[in-house]
Every structure is written in C-alpha cells, then in structure tokens.
Design an enzyme around this catalytic site. Structure first.
Site, PDB file in Angstrom:
ATOM      1  N   LYS A   1       0.869  -1.204  -0.080  1.00 48.68           N
ATOM      2  CA  LYS A   1       0.085   0.005   0.085  1.00 48.68           C
ATOM      3  C   LYS A   1       0.721   1.137  -0.046  1.00 48.68           C
ATOM      4  CE  LYS A   1      -4.177  -1.708  -0.276  1.00 48.68           C
ATOM      5  NZ  LYS A   1      -5.196  -1.212  -1.089  1.00 48.68           N
TER       6      LYS A   1
HETATM    7  C1  LIG Z   1      -3.199  -7.155   3.914  1.00 48.17           C
HETATM    8  C2  LIG Z   1      -3.731  -6.720   2.534  1.00 48.17           C
HETATM    9  N1  LIG Z   1      -3.538  -7.574   1.700  1.00 48.17           N
HETATM   10  C3  LIG Z   1      -4.165  -7.229   0.441  1.00 48.17           C
HETATM   11  C4  LIG Z   1      -4.813  -6.202   0.239  1.00 48.17           C
HETATM   12  C5  LIG Z   1      -5.450  -6.079  -1.338  1.00 48.17           C
HETATM   13  O1  LIG Z   1      -4.900  -5.082  -2.016  1.00 48.17           O
HETATM   14  P1  LIG Z   1      -5.805  -3.945  -3.014  1.00 48.17           P
HETATM   15  O2  LIG Z   1      -6.493  -3.194  -1.984  1.00 48.17           O
HETATM   16  O3  LIG Z   1      -4.787  -3.402  -3.859  1.00 48.17           O
HETATM   17  O4  LIG Z   1      -6.702  -4.970  -3.939  1.00 48.17           O
HETATM   18  C6  LIG Z   1      -4.935  -5.087   1.057  1.00 48.17           C
HETATM   19  C7  LIG Z   1      -5.603  -3.893   0.993  1.00 48.17           C
HETATM   20  O5  LIG Z   1      -5.912  -3.241   1.656  1.00 48.17           O
HETATM   21  C8  LIG Z   1      -4.321  -5.412   2.508  1.00 48.17           C
HETATM   22  O6  LIG Z   1      -4.458  -4.411   3.430  1.00 48.17           O
END
Ligand SMILES: Cc1ncc(COP(=O)(O)O)c(C=O)c1O
Length: 464
Positions: free
Chosen positions: A58
């Site tokens: 992120k």
């Molecule tokens: C721990 C974790 N894994 C995966 C994701 C998924 O990523 P995306 O929001 O880009 O789909 C997030 C998103 O907040 C996350 O916090």
C-alpha cells in the site's frame, strides 16, 4: 543549507533522498522449500511487498494518490488526509504525510488487529475505530464516519476504493518490476483483491506485455469476487461485499476461493518453511498460488504477491490460543467436536426480532437462551452481537406490558455468549460455561452451533 542543495550532494551516492524514494523496487524470491516439498513442476516465487518502508504494497498507491492530489490542487500544503483503511494504506499515507507535512486521520473497524491501530498511532496519525457489525449505510459504519470527518475538517479524502491513482501506482511500478525481474518470463500472476488496485494495475501492465499471462484472483471464499455475499470471513485486507471501482473482470482469468483455514495455515507454513513472515492475506494468495502451481508446466513461472508481513497478525494468525478459540486448531483429547459432530445449525434471533417472537422461539425449541446475530448463518464472531436469556427476560418484571413485548431484542439484549473453538478441549469449554450459560461453537472462524451447559453435563453422564 537547503534540502535542494543537499540533494545535489547525494548524487553519486547510494543514499536515498527520503523514505519516499525507498518505496517499490521490492524483491521476488523463489519459494525453494515449498517447490521441493510439493514437487512443483514450475517456479513458484513471491513478490515480497513487505520490503516497502511501511511493510506493505500500500505504500505505492499512498504515494501516488498524494502526488496526484497535490498536482490537481485537491491537497494543499499543511492539509489533512482522511481515509477509511484497514491499516496498510494508513501506514503508507502516514509515511508520505510525515515527509510532506500533512496531518492524517484514519477511520477503521474493530475487526482489524489491534497492533495495526497502534502502528498508525505510532506514526502520529489519529485513528477512529468503528464497529464492523453494522450496515454500510449505518451512521456508525466506517464509511459514514469517514465521510462526516472529511467534511468537518475540510480534509482531502484519497478514497483508495475509487481513486484511479491506486491501480495506476501498480501499473506504473509493481507491474514493470515483475516483468523485468522475471525477464518477461512470468506466466501466472496471483494476488488477493481488496480495492483491486494491486491486481488490476499489475494485470494492465503485464497483459500489455504479453496477453497470455494468466492473472488469478485469490479470494476469501465468501467475498463477492468469488460469488459470495461478502461475509463472513476473518482474513483481513482482502475480499469485499461490493465491487470497487478498480475491479475489472476482463483482466482476470480465474478467481480461486480460499477459506480462512487454508489462508491461515498456509501463512504459517510459508513463515515456518521459507523464513518469510507473511500475513493472512499473503497466506490466502499463496494458497491460491499453490493451486495454480500444481497445475502448471515446467516452463511456467508463477508469481504470487505477498501484500504485507505477519508481524501485524502476531495476536491472531500466529497466536495458538486465538486460532484454537476461533476453531482453526485441533487440540488433543476430547474436544468440542466430539460432542457436536452431528450438529450444524444455530438457533438465533436478529437484532430486530421482537421480544414476543424471541420468547416464542425459545419455547418452541425448548432452549433457555438464544444469541442475537447480524445477517445469516454462519456468523463471524463480530456478527454475534448479544444474547437473550430467560433470566434476563424475567428480570425486568415488564412481561405484562404489551409494548415491551413488541420491542426489538436489540433494546434488551445482554452481552454476547462466549465462544469456543470446535477443536478446543471439553475442559476448556466446561470452564468457559461457568461464566456463560451457553457457548457459540466456532469452526474455521464461523458459527456452527450452540453448546449448552446441559450438553456438557449429559456428555459426562453418558461417559460415566
Ligand atoms: C493486507 C492486505 N492484503 C491485500 C490487500 C489488497 O490489495 P488491493 O486493495 O490493492 O486490492 C490489502 C488492501 O488493503 C491489504 O491490506
């Protein structure tokens, strides 16, 4: 000396100009021991996003969203950033805000691990925690609270769920890195989807390079992306109960549903066998990656994106007690499962059920207490909101008041029944029943049935 002058002095050194320059450029690592043990025909590797300064993927969209908001004038010097986030986007924004002089307010839910909230506060951000067990349109929901705080403080709201800078960050950085690091030989890309920024951004770039690359979404088995209603599941950060703006189905070749149990046990397995400490959503992505890799050919390179570190989940995924209580671990000896094996239904009432109907239900089933739950069974622990007991109904002495009988149980309910994991020992259940008239039995993080005091007593009686 001004920083612009100092920047000149950094030329020719390997000193990064600020933390922001350390975002991205994360390694891809082969899962050597897993490939061996599983006898995988292909290469299985992890794009390890824990190497970002905030410890997650992120950081990339956080930086991109702030840069784009500065460019468009939405974010002015000294301004405030408000975002509803499960943690990682908050950390990324807090890092960018610290470096560029903004204040941060994060709105999150009580489903999120406590360490993540403490972490945001450690970066100097303000954090508002909202209940997860309310509808999105409820004033207490984290979406609504974030809306209100944004207006009250005249803040900039990045809104990662709708912001095109989110997938753009991955299209500009993560995708090209994976392409270059695999020398263009990647055949499968596997990642979880929350906002869908990661999977869509990476897919856009990779498919432009080679449309044959298979893009696979790993999804919690009750999330909408794999055909569920959006609940219940306990893995954090991935899966949704709605389709975010970045969700682009034409970009994905396959969606693999993964249970919480598979996600958590795979996370533990990767940490223990590869020395790569990953979180529940990394475990989820790896579980799906293993499915893909087992079916792949010798020329294939399967890249799984690990979004964040297991350090944020030490009190949950990596805590045996939490895992057992939620029905993810089996203890030795006589366990709750031995008593309830044939049962798979839970008698419950919704918060809006009337007191009259609740009494009727308890009489029909000959039970002396009933849990109050939000939604449809099976329930996640956070959806088990309260309980109604014969004793508490009689306590008020208002039984002859017809208005009282017409009230909703939400108004009169007591605290939720305690829970017990299906693999916990009968002894543990008996001890918990001293303080709770009945227990909600959890299996794989979801409600399965009720275990009452008399169930346990009659079991002991039968054994004697
Ligand atoms: C721990 C974790 N894994 C995966 C994701 C998924 O990523 P995306 O929001 O880009 O789909 C997030 C998103 O907040 C996350 O916090």
């Amino acid at each position: 000396m001004k920083n612009t002058e100092r920047d000149g002095r950094l030329a020719g050194t390997q000193i990064a100009g600020s933390m922001l320059e350390t975002i991205g450029g994360t390694p891809i690592v082969a899962m050597r021991r897993l490939m061996e043990v599983e006898q995988l025909p292909c290469v299985l590797a992890v794009k390890n996003e824990t190497a970002n300064p905030g410890g997650s993927a992120k950081d990339r969209p956080a930086l991109q969203m702030v840069l784009d908001a500065e460019a468009s004038g939405e974010l002015r010097p000294g301004g405030t950033i408000v975002e509803p986030t499960s943690g990682n986007t908050g950390v990324g924004l807090a890092i960018v805000a610290a470096q560029r002089g903004y204040k941060c307010v994060f709105v999150t839910t009580d489903k999120v691990a406590p360490e993540k909230i403490a972490l945001l506060r450690a970066y100097g951000a303000e954090v508002i925690v909202c209940p997860v067990a309310v509808a999105p349109e409820d004033e207490r929901s984290y979406y609504k609270v974030a809306e209100r705080v944004t207006i009250e403080r005249g803040a900039y709201r990045p809104n990662q769920y709708a912001n095109p800078s989110n997938p753009k960050a991955h299209e500009l950085t993560t995708g090209p890195e994976i392409w270059e690091q695999t020398n263009g030989r990647i055949t499968h890309f596997v990642a979880g989807a929350g906002t869908s920024g990661t999977i869509t951004g990476v897919a856009r770039y990779l498919k432009r390079q080679n449309p044959a690359i298979q893009v696979v979404v790993a999804d919690p088995d009750r999330s909408v992306f794999s055909g569920g209603s959006g609940r219940p599941y306990l893995v954090e950060g991935v899966g949704e109960d709605f389709y975010p703006a970045a969700w682009e189905p034409k970009m994905y070749d396959r969606v693999i549903p993964v249970t919480d149990l598979e996600a958590f046990t795979t996370a533990r397995r990767v940490s223990q066998t590869e020395g790569l400490l990953i979180g529940g959503s990394g475990g989820l992505a790896m579980a799906a990656g293993l499915v893909v890799a087992r079916e792949a050919g010798p020329e294939d390179i399967v890249v799984v994106l690990n979004p964040d570190s297991g350090r944020g989940y030490l009190s949950r995924v990596y805590n045996d007690e939490w895992m057992a209580k939620n029905g993810f671990l089996e203890m030795r000896g006589t366990v709750v499962r031995d008593l309830v094996d044939a049962r798979s239904t839970i008698i419950y009432v919704s918060p809006e059920t009337t007191v009259r109907d609740t009494i009727g239900l308890m009489r029909t089933h000959g039970i002396s207490q009933v849990p109050v739950c939000q939604g449809e069974p099976p329930f996640a622990p956070a959806e088990i909101m309260g309980s109604v007991h014969e004793a508490s109904l009689l306590a008020g002495g208002q039984m002859d008041d017809p208005q009282w009988l017409g009230r909703s149980v939400a108004e009169i309910m007591r605290p939720a029944l305690a829970t017990v994991g299906i693999g916990e020992t009968l002894e543990a259940a008996a001890m918990r029943l001293e303080g709770s008239s009945a227990l909600v039995v959890l299996e794989g993080g979801r409600s399965r049935c009720i275990l009452s005091r008399s169930d346990v007593l009659s079991w002991y009686e039968q054994q004697a």
